[in-house]
Design a protein around this motif. Structure first.
Motif, PDB file in Angstrom:
ATOM      1  N   GLU A 219     -10.771   0.586 -46.770  1.00 23.51           N
ATOM      2  CA  GLU A 219     -10.389  -0.545 -45.926  1.00 23.51           C
ATOM      3  C   GLU A 219     -11.179  -1.796 -46.296  1.00 23.51           C
ATOM      4  N   PHE A 220     -12.439  -1.647 -46.655  1.00 24.28           N
ATOM      5  CA  PHE A 220     -13.248  -2.785 -47.074  1.00 24.28           C
ATOM      6  C   PHE A 220     -12.617  -3.456 -48.296  1.00 24.28           C
ATOM      7  N   PHE A 221     -12.237  -2.662 -49.279  1.00 19.81           N
ATOM      8  CA  PHE A 221     -11.641  -3.228 -50.490  1.00 19.81           C
ATOM      9  C   PHE A 221     -10.286  -3.859 -50.195  1.00 19.81           C
ATOM     10  N   ARG A 222      -9.500  -3.263 -49.294  1.00 17.35           N
ATOM     11  CA  ARG A 222      -8.214  -3.866 -48.930  1.00 17.35           C
ATOM     12  C   ARG A 222      -8.426  -5.219 -48.258  1.00 17.35           C
ATOM     13  N   GLN A 223      -9.469  -5.324 -47.444  1.00 21.64           N
ATOM     14  CA  GLN A 223      -9.760  -6.604 -46.790  1.00 21.64           C
ATOM     15  C   GLN A 223     -10.209  -7.656 -47.807  1.00 21.64           C
ATOM     16  N   MET A 224     -10.939  -7.245 -48.820  1.00 19.71           N
ATOM     17  CA  MET A 224     -11.385  -8.191 -49.848  1.00 19.71           C
ATOM     18  C   MET A 224     -10.221  -8.715 -50.685  1.00 19.71           C
ATOM     19  N   ALA A 225      -9.104  -8.035 -50.651  1.00 21.86           N
ATOM     20  CA  ALA A 225      -7.910  -8.468 -51.390  1.00 21.86           C
ATOM     21  C   ALA A 225      -6.809  -8.899 -50.443  1.00 21.86           C
ATOM     22  N   GLY A 226      -7.186  -9.296 -49.223  1.00 20.65           N
ATOM     23  CA  GLY A 226      -6.190  -9.537 -48.184  1.00 20.65           C
ATOM     24  C   GLY A 226      -5.689 -10.965 -48.057  1.00 20.65           C
ATOM     25  N   GLU A 227      -6.076 -11.858 -48.981  1.00 25.32           N
ATOM     26  CA  GLU A 227      -5.561 -13.229 -48.930  1.00 25.32           C
ATOM     27  C   GLU A 227      -5.139 -13.683 -50.322  1.00 25.32           C
ATOM     28  N   GLN A 228      -4.282 -14.699 -50.357  1.00 25.56           N
ATOM     29  CA  GLN A 228      -3.864 -15.291 -51.617  1.00 25.56           C
ATOM     30  C   GLN A 228      -3.618 -16.776 -51.430  1.00 25.56           C
ATOM     31  N   ARG A 229      -3.662 -17.503 -52.543  1.00 24.19           N
ATOM     32  CA  ARG A 229      -3.373 -18.937 -52.520  1.00 24.19           C
ATOM     33  C   ARG A 229      -1.869 -19.143 -52.382  1.00 24.19           C
ATOM     34  N   THR A 230      -1.465 -19.971 -51.433  1.00 21.91           N
ATOM     35  CA  THR A 230      -0.061 -20.294 -51.260  1.00 21.91           C
ATOM     36  C   THR A 230       0.088 -21.789 -51.042  1.00 21.91           C
ATOM     37  N   THR A 231       1.269 -22.294 -51.330  1.00 22.26           N
ATOM     38  CA  THR A 231       1.582 -23.696 -51.094  1.00 22.26           C
ATOM     39  C   THR A 231       2.499 -23.791 -49.889  1.00 22.26           C
ATOM     40  N   LYS A 232       2.102 -24.578 -48.915  1.00 24.21           N
ATOM     41  CA  LYS A 232       2.882 -24.712 -47.683  1.00 24.21           C
ATOM     42  C   LYS A 232       3.119 -26.183 -47.371  1.00 24.21           C
ATOM     43  N   MET A 233       4.198 -26.438 -46.650  1.00 23.42           N
ATOM     44  CA  MET A 233       4.486 -27.790 -46.191  1.00 23.42           C
ATOM     45  C   MET A 233       3.790 -28.021 -44.859  1.00 23.42           C
ATOM     46  N   THR A 234       2.980 -29.053 -44.786  1.00 19.30           N
ATOM     47  CA  THR A 234       2.266 -29.406 -43.568  1.00 19.30           C
ATOM     48  C   THR A 234       2.684 -30.808 -43.142  1.00 19.30           C
ATOM     49  N   ALA A 235       2.095 -31.276 -42.053  1.00 21.35           N
ATOM     50  CA  ALA A 235       2.405 -32.623 -41.581  1.00 21.35           C
ATOM     51  C   ALA A 235       2.015 -33.674 -42.601  1.00 21.35           C
ATOM     52  N   ARG A 236       1.075 -33.334 -43.489  1.00 21.99           N
ATOM     53  CA  ARG A 236       0.633 -34.290 -44.509  1.00 21.99           C
ATOM     54  C   ARG A 236       1.298 -34.038 -45.855  1.00 21.99           C
ATOM     55  N   GLY A 237       2.297 -33.167 -45.871  1.00 21.18           N
ATOM     56  CA  GLY A 237       2.979 -32.848 -47.119  1.00 21.18           C
ATOM     57  C   GLY A 237       2.595 -31.472 -47.614  1.00 21.18           C
ATOM     58  N   GLU A 238       2.859 -31.192 -48.880  1.00 20.40           N
ATOM     59  CA  GLU A 238       2.536 -29.892 -49.448  1.00 20.40           C
ATOM     60  C   GLU A 238       1.029 -29.745 -49.616  1.00 20.40           C
ATOM     61  N   GLU A 239       0.517 -28.572 -49.223  1.00 20.01           N
ATOM     62  CA  GLU A 239      -0.895 -28.281 -49.403  1.00 20.01           C
ATOM     63  C   GLU A 239      -1.043 -26.855 -49.911  1.00 20.01           C
ATOM     64  N   SER A 240      -2.012 -26.677 -50.807  1.00 18.39           N
ATOM     65  CA  SER A 240      -2.326 -25.354 -51.321  1.00 18.39           C
ATOM     66  C   SER A 240      -3.540 -24.823 -50.569  1.00 18.39           C
ATOM     67  N   LYS A 241      -3.414 -23.645 -49.993  1.00 20.37           N
ATOM     68  CA  LYS A 241      -4.517 -23.078 -49.220  1.00 20.37           C
ATOM     69  C   LYS A 241      -4.438 -21.564 -49.252  1.00 20.37           C
ATOM     70  N   TRP A 242      -5.528 -20.928 -48.864  1.00 22.56           N
ATOM     71  CA  TRP A 242      -5.584 -19.473 -48.797  1.00 22.56           C
ATOM     72  C   TRP A 242      -4.956 -18.991 -47.488  1.00 22.56           C
ATOM     73  N   SER A 243      -4.116 -17.960 -47.592  1.00 17.99           N
ATOM     74  CA  SER A 243      -3.432 -17.409 -46.422  1.00 17.99           C
ATOM     75  C   SER A 243      -3.518 -15.885 -46.456  1.00 17.99           C
ATOM     76  N   ALA A 244      -3.649 -15.293 -45.262  1.00 21.49           N
ATOM     77  CA  ALA A 244      -3.773 -13.839 -45.157  1.00 21.49           C
ATOM     78  C   ALA A 244      -2.438 -13.164 -45.450  1.00 21.49           C
ATOM     79  N   THR A 245      -2.508 -12.039 -46.150  1.00 19.63           N
ATOM     80  CA  THR A 245      -1.321 -11.228 -46.417  1.00 19.63           C
ATOM     81  C   THR A 245      -1.338  -9.930 -45.611  1.00 19.63           C
ATOM     82  N   ARG A 246      -2.381  -9.760 -44.816  1.00 15.96           N
ATOM     83  CA  ARG A 246      -2.496  -8.597 -43.934  1.00 15.96           C
ATOM     84  C   ARG A 246      -3.270  -9.017 -42.694  1.00 15.96           C
ATOM     85  N   LYS A 247      -3.242  -8.198 -41.671  1.00 15.59           N
ATOM     86  CA  LYS A 247      -3.851  -8.585 -40.404  1.00 15.59           C
ATOM     87  C   LYS A 247      -5.369  -8.620 -40.485  1.00 15.59           C
TER      88      LYS A 247
END
Length: 666
Positions: A562-590
């Motif tokens: 579970e520790f290793f799964r948590q260490m791999a639980g986010e990825q960089r994604t590009t999302k549209m925000t109020a300020r336009g497109e932004e690249s940020k880290w987002s969780a892929t698991r709870k």
């Protein structure tokens, strides 16, 4: 009959009043700048009359060419772009009498530009006084927001507010450092479109956009360049084969660009892609006057702005022109050897996982957008790196223990990292304390763990946790504040992630304790902001360092799946925000608590400035560790190291440190 003594005065004022109706002798921007422009002391290394560099001349000519409506410049720093913009402002105000607007990314940027660049120019370029009656006067025609000239107006705006793009009509619009603008200004559109609207209806509309690019895929200047009808690079003729080619950085495996030997910047040469000749900077400066801008289809621009096709026939200029590849190596003010030194220093940091200097080098020195493949970290890849050492056992290289603490509604989670030279580090424990953080019990458990838990070092001594950073976001904010305030002297910090457009891992601090009067307490708890995107980028890069050494992250084989799964639980994604497109880290698991705890430990590492500690610091830590008498239970003033009887544990796996020779480029 007019008295003779009044005739010169009347003639002076009459001439000044009629000057606005006069027709000046035709002159392009480069010619005007050569005759009138001046480098002010406040904004230049040397105060003197200005002479455009060869690679600047065609850009100046295009800006003043009425047939060209849009000019884009993707550039590095130190190529004189600000001076070109200042010269253009003076030219269009004095020679063309055209209304202008210049946007900076924010109001503060606008204010600094006006004070350090524009106002010294208006003071030192003598002809500007002819058309600027309010020079040095406190007057409504001379403010930070506007300068009123005879026959024209210059509007100066920040780019963040949509209102700053309204209620003005101009002939010429400038957007300076475009990549620093919001891509969607208060949900009303991108800044280029909003600025271009202000030129609609002008007889000769002009839009000038320039910027150092930032992130690949999100760069506004790159998008502008792609829209241009033609894109041009500055080419020089090789002194050996007379074939034209641009000056490029190239690459280790590229058959062109910068090359040097044995890691020595002084040996840098530029390799011709056609004949393989190696030229020095002095060779380039001997032929740079004969250079020209050239597009991929062979179209060229001469210094005076004349466009010719591949057969040499004069052609009509495009309506939208872009200049790319205008980077620091073209500047005579920067030594090529210094560029190589900057790269070597940045690359050395990159080998430890810190890509910030290399990113700055690519953006500001090479004038290119930073491109990095940031994908989701593979769980199995991390697990394969697990080493046979036990938890609460500190391998030989670990000298300092730091803890990151994540708060949840029903528990506190702690990950402890042992830090060594060059921020090489080892996970030495992962603990979960169940309980409601709104109650004292779970905090008492954490206190006992943080301050009283011994960690056995491979040398036989004992280490204790030196500091902790605790997440304050969620439903237990005030409990974290109270705990951090209570143990501030023991290096316990309240932290909060700030994943927006942060500038640094250590992204500022604020006092958050307020008394009953609403006033901030002088000795109240401090909340430290964490630039989580930068911290996670650093962790990701370190996870991909291939072998032990500076920045390498070690994992114990006793850590759970579970520790290793948590260490791999986010990825960089590009999302549209109020300020336009932004690249940020987002969780892929709870659950990603282990990852978050590591982020807080990295903030603590940055706060303590461990990456900059000299070898002497680590030598002293190691010496103190090794000199503790075995069996001693007394704590030292610095609770990092305490001697204790050694407990037999599996030895840490040590791998020889090796690194690629990045400096040899020939």
């Amino acid at each position: 009959m007019l008295a003779p003594q009044y005739r010169p005065i009347i003639a002076h004022h009459l001439g000044r009043g009629l000057a606005g109706f006069g027709t000046p002798e035709p002159m392009n921007l480069e010619e005007w700048a050569a005759e009138h422009f001046y480098l002010s002391a406040e904004s230049s290394y040397v105060e003197q009359a200005w002479s455009a560099w060869p690679f600047q001349r065609a850009i100046l000519a295009c800006i003043s060419n009425d047939a060209i409506r849009e000019v884009d410049l993707q550039k590095s720093a130190r190529v004189g772009y600000t001076k070109m913009i200042l010269a253009a402002v003076g030219y269009f105000a004095h020679h063309r009498r055209r209304n202008q607007a210049l946007w900076q990314p924010a109001d503060d940027d606008r204010d600094e530009f006006v004070k350090t660049e524009l106002e010294p120019m208006l003071r030192d370029v003598a002809v500007m006084r002819e058309i600027f009656p309010a020079f040095l006067a406190r007057h409504k025609d001379n403010t930070l927001q506007a300068k009123k000239f005879l026959g024209s107006m210059l509007h100066l705006r920040g780019g963040k507010a949509a209102k700053n793009y309204r209620r003005i009509s101009v002939d010429v619009a400038y957007l300076d450092e475009l990549d620093a603008f919001d891509s969607d200004v208060e949900k009303e559109g991108d800044p280029v479109t909003l600025a271009a609207k202000r030129t609609e209806g002008a007889t000769f509309p002009k839009l000038v956009c320039g910027s150092t690019p930032k992130l690949k895929g999100l760069s506004l200047i790159e998008r502008r360049v792609e829209l241009a009808e033609k894109r041009f690079r500055y080419h020089i003729a090789c002194p050996e084969c007379d074939t034209f080619h641009p000056i490029t950085w190239g690459g280790k495996e590229e058959a062109h660009g910068f090359k040097w030997t044995n890691g020595d910047p002084e040996t840098v040469r530029h390799l011709c892609p056609h004949c393989g000749a190696l030229i020095q900077q002095a060779d380039y400066l001997r032929v740079w006057e004969q250079g020209r801008y050239q597009s991929d289809d062979g179209t060229t621009i001469s210094h005076d702005g004349v466009f010719r096709n591949v057969k040499g026939k004069v052609i009509r200029p495009p309506r939208h022109v872009a200049f790319v590849g205008v980077w620091t190596a073209y500047s005579p003010a920067v030594d090529w050897a210094d560029i190589v030194r900057e790269f070597l220093a940045a690359n050395e940091k990159a080998q430890t996982g810190d890509m910030s200097k290399l990113k700055a080098f690519v953006n500001t020195t090479r004038g290119e957008a930073w491109e990095q493949e940031v994908e989701r970290t593979d769980v199995d890849e991390i697990k394969q790196r697990a080493e046979p050492y036990a938890l609460r056992w500190v391998p030989l290289g670990g000298l300092l223990l730091l803890a990151g603490v994540d708060t949840q509604d029903n528990r506190l989670e702690v990950v402890v990292w042992a830090y060594g030279r060059g921020c090489e580090k080892w996970v030495v424990d992962h603990q979960v304390f169940f309980g409601n953080p709104a109650q004292d019990k779970v905090w008492d458990d954490l206190t006992e763990y943080l301050f009283d838990t011994p960690f056995t070092h491979e040398s036989g001594a004992t280490l204790y946790i030196e500091g902790a950073a605790i997440d304050s976001r969620g439903h237990n904010t005030h409990a974290v504040y109270a705990y951090a305030a209570k143990y501030a002297r023991r290096k316990v910090f309240a932290v909060a992630g700030r994943p927006g457009r942060e500038k640094h891992i250590k992204d500022g601090v604020a006092k958050v304790d307020i008394d009953w009067r609403g006033r901030v307490k002088r000795n109240g708890v401090q909340l430290w902001h964490v630039g989580t995107n930068h911290a996670k980028d650093l962790i990701y890069n370190r996870l991909h360092i291939p072998r032990p050494g500076p920045g390498y992250m070690h994992f114990s084989h006793e850590l759970s799946d579970e520790f290793f799964r948590q260490m791999a639980g986010e990825q960089r994604t590009t999302k549209m925000t109020a300020r336009g497109e932004e690249s940020k880290w987002s969780a892929t698991r709870k659950r990603v608590e282990a990852w978050d705890c590591t982020v807080y430990a990295v903030w603590l590492e940055t706060h303590l400035d461990l990456a900059r500690k000299a070898a002497k610091y680590w030598d002293q830590m190691e010496q103190r560790l090794m000199s503790q008498p075995t069996g001693s239970s007394a704590r030292t003033a610095t609770p990092s190291v305490v001697a204790a009887p050694a407990t037999p544990r599996p030895p840490a796996r040590r791998t020889a440190i090796a690194s690629d020779d990045w400096s040899s480029r020939l």
